[in-house]
Design an enzyme around this catalytic site. Structure first.
Site, PDB file in Angstrom:
ATOM      1  N   ASP A   1       0.811  -1.227   0.000  1.00 26.58           N
ATOM      2  CA  ASP A   1       0.000   0.000   0.000  1.00 26.58           C
ATOM      3  C   ASP A   1       0.844   1.276   0.000  1.00 26.58           C
ATOM      4  OD1 ASP A   1      -2.896  -0.715   0.152  1.00 26.58           O
ATOM      5  OD2 ASP A   1      -2.256  -1.855   1.911  1.00 26.58           O
TER       6      ASP A   1
ATOM      7  N   GLU B   1      -0.074   9.459   1.828  1.00 33.34           N
ATOM      8  CA  GLU B   1      -0.759  10.353   2.761  1.00 33.34           C
ATOM      9  C   GLU B   1      -0.844   9.765   4.173  1.00 33.34           C
ATOM     10  OE1 GLU B   1      -4.555  12.969   2.254  1.00 33.34           O
ATOM     11  OE2 GLU B   1      -5.201  10.906   2.518  1.00 33.34           O
ATOM     12  N   ASP B   2      -0.821   8.428   4.270  1.00 34.53           N
ATOM     13  CA  ASP B   2      -1.069   7.827   5.580  1.00 34.53           C
ATOM     14  C   ASP B   2       0.118   7.822   6.546  1.00 34.53           C
ATOM     15  OD1 ASP B   2      -3.796   7.353   5.158  1.00 34.53           O
ATOM     16  OD2 ASP B   2      -3.299   5.679   3.850  1.00 34.53           O
TER      17      ASP B   2
ATOM     18  N   ARG C   1       1.457  -2.107   6.901  1.00 36.21           N
ATOM     19  CA  ARG C   1       1.711  -0.710   6.536  1.00 36.21           C
ATOM     20  C   ARG C   1       2.604   0.022   7.527  1.00 36.21           C
ATOM     21  NH1 ARG C   1      -2.544   3.001   3.850  1.00 36.21           N
ATOM     22  NH2 ARG C   1      -0.507   3.739   3.178  1.00 36.21           N
TER      23      ARG C   1
ATOM     24  N   ARG D   1      -8.318   2.921  12.464  1.00 35.40           N
ATOM     25  CA  ARG D   1      -6.864   3.072  12.270  1.00 35.40           C
ATOM     26  C   ARG D   1      -6.221   4.103  13.208  1.00 35.40           C
ATOM     27  NH1 ARG D   1      -5.483   1.447   6.904  1.00 35.40           N
ATOM     28  NH2 ARG D   1      -6.780  -0.352   6.409  1.00 35.40           N
TER      29      ARG D   1
ATOM     30  N   HIS E   1     -11.326   6.088   6.518  1.00 33.76           N
ATOM     31  CA  HIS E   1     -10.676   7.278   7.087  1.00 33.76           C
ATOM     32  C   HIS E   1     -11.647   8.462   7.051  1.00 33.76           C
ATOM     33  CE1 HIS E   1      -6.659   5.419   5.697  1.00 33.76           C
ATOM     34  NE2 HIS E   1      -6.579   5.518   7.015  1.00 33.76           N
TER      35      HIS E   1
ATOM     36  N   ILE F   1      -8.432  -0.898  -4.070  1.00 34.11           N
ATOM     37  CA  ILE F   1      -7.807  -1.173  -2.770  1.00 34.11           C
ATOM     38  C   ILE F   1      -8.055   0.014  -1.817  1.00 34.11           C
ATOM     39  CG2 ILE F   1      -6.110  -2.936  -3.398  1.00 34.11           C
ATOM     40  CD1 ILE F   1      -4.028  -0.703  -3.765  1.00 34.11           C
TER      41      ILE F   1
ATOM     42  N   CYS G   1      -5.159  10.216  -0.935  1.00 33.04           N
ATOM     43  CA  CYS G   1      -4.209   9.225  -0.382  1.00 33.04           C
ATOM     44  C   CYS G   1      -2.917   9.147  -1.170  1.00 33.04           C
ATOM     45  CB  CYS G   1      -4.793   7.815  -0.406  1.00 33.04           C
ATOM     46  SG  CYS G   1      -6.530   7.711  -0.150  1.00 33.04           S
TER      47      CYS G   1
HETATM   48  C1  CIR Z   1      -5.415   0.754   3.282  1.00 29.49           C
HETATM   49  O1  CIR Z   1      -6.398   0.063   3.562  1.00 29.49           O
HETATM   50  O2  CIR Z   1      -4.654   1.189   4.136  1.00 29.49           O
HETATM   51  C2  CIR Z   1      -5.136   1.054   1.823  1.00 29.49           C
HETATM   52  N1  CIR Z   1      -5.485  -0.063   1.012  1.00 29.49           N
HETATM   53  C3  CIR Z   1      -5.887   2.287   1.380  1.00 29.49           C
HETATM   54  C4  CIR Z   1      -5.414   3.527   2.058  1.00 29.49           C
HETATM   55  C5  CIR Z   1      -6.175   4.728   1.642  1.00 29.49           C
HETATM   56  N2  CIR Z   1      -5.601   5.891   2.207  1.00 29.49           N
HETATM   57  C6  CIR Z   1      -6.276   6.983   2.528  1.00 29.49           C
HETATM   58  O3  CIR Z   1      -7.501   7.003   2.474  1.00 29.49           O
HETATM   59  N3  CIR Z   1      -5.588   8.009   2.977  1.00 29.49           N
END
Ligand code: CIR
Length: 256
Positions: free
Chosen positions: A61, A66-67, A86, A134, A164, A245, A251
């Site tokens: 991922d 962004e995460d 992650r 999360r 999110h 995904i 993101c």
């Molecule tokens: C996840 O589930 O972490 C990734 N497949 C998708 C992350 C999406 N990120 C976001 O909305 N900032």
């Protein structure tokens, strides 16, 4: 105004990214690469200098930069992503953040705090932060204490139905929020002008305001129309392979 962005090329292993949207099928990697290039071009056309990080097969991922970090004018926060697959992305993003921020401008969310940037929506000097599966209370408390030193207020927003906060609530500047589902009537957003997104177009809530224009995902004409009616010039970007995904427009980049 934003002047810079960081993105990471998706890796082949993105097909193993975490998802609740398996019904949409498996991402087509070649198509995802084409969409990523077009996304970068769009950011550049909106005035951003884009730093492109190399793909990293160890983290399926990892294109969702962004995460693992939150960037502001004054500081950057390295987060602590909740999912095991992650969590290591926080170490992978640090060198890129260090290119733009000095050591004393970089802060860290530490266990037992968990935190992901997708839960952070900045509106003026307020950070709305989703308390999600999360991002936990402890993570939010650490974040609030870091950013309060720079004059920012943090408001936690509980969420139940989406991944999110920015999956369902996005700030379009001009005191305007793009909202869907459980966020439409949240008291935290009652003082903002609202543009409501229908359930059928829920994915398009994660549209992206950049320097006066709004990037809208391709295939959501009603949301685009609503934004234009509200006075925004829009640009379209196809993110169909990322949607598979659970990834949206925001993101895919860090903007600052
Ligand atoms: C996840 O589930 O972490 C990734 N497949 C998708 C992350 C999406 N990120 C976001 O909305 N900032």
């Amino acid at each position: 105004m934003f002047t810079k962005a960081i993105v990471r090329t998706p890796c082949r292993n993105m097909v193993m990214g975490i998802t609740t949207s398996a019904y949409l099928g498996t991402p087509d990697y070649e198509k995802a690469l084409v969409q990523h290039k077009a996304y970068i071009k769009t950011l550049e056309s909106l005035g951003l200098a884009v730093t492109v990080l190399p793909l990293n097969e160890a983290f399926p991922d990892s294109c969702f930069v962004e995460d693992p970090a939150v960037v502001t004018k004054e500081c950057a926060i390295i987060t602590n992503p909740k999912e095991n697959s992650r969590n290591g992305e926080k170490d992978e993003i640090l060198p890129a953040i260090s290119m733009f921020y000095s050591e004393d401008q970089i802060f860290y969310i530490k266990a037992p705090g968990t935190f992901e940037g997708g839960d952070v929506m900045k509106a003026g000097d307020t950070f709305f932060v989703g308390r999600s599966a999360r991002t936990n209370e402890e993570g939010i408390a650490q974040f609030a204490s870091i950013v309060s030193a720079f004059g920012y207020k943090t408001v936690a927003v509980p969420l139940r139905q989406v991944l999110h906060l920015k999956t369902g609530a996005d700030y379009m500047e001009n005191d305007t929020m793009l909202l869907c589902g459980e966020f439409i009537d949240r008291p935290e957003f009652s003082n903002y002008r609202k543009i409501v997104v229908s359930e059928e177009e829920a994915y398009a809530t994660n549209s992206l305001w950049i320097n006066g224009k709004v990037i809208v995902p391709e295939g959501f004409p009603r949301t685009r129309e609503a934004l234009e009616k509200a006075g925004y010039e829009t640009v379209v970007a196809d993110t169909s392979e990322y949607r598979k995904i659970d990834g949206g427009l925001s993101c895919l980049s860090l903007r600052f």
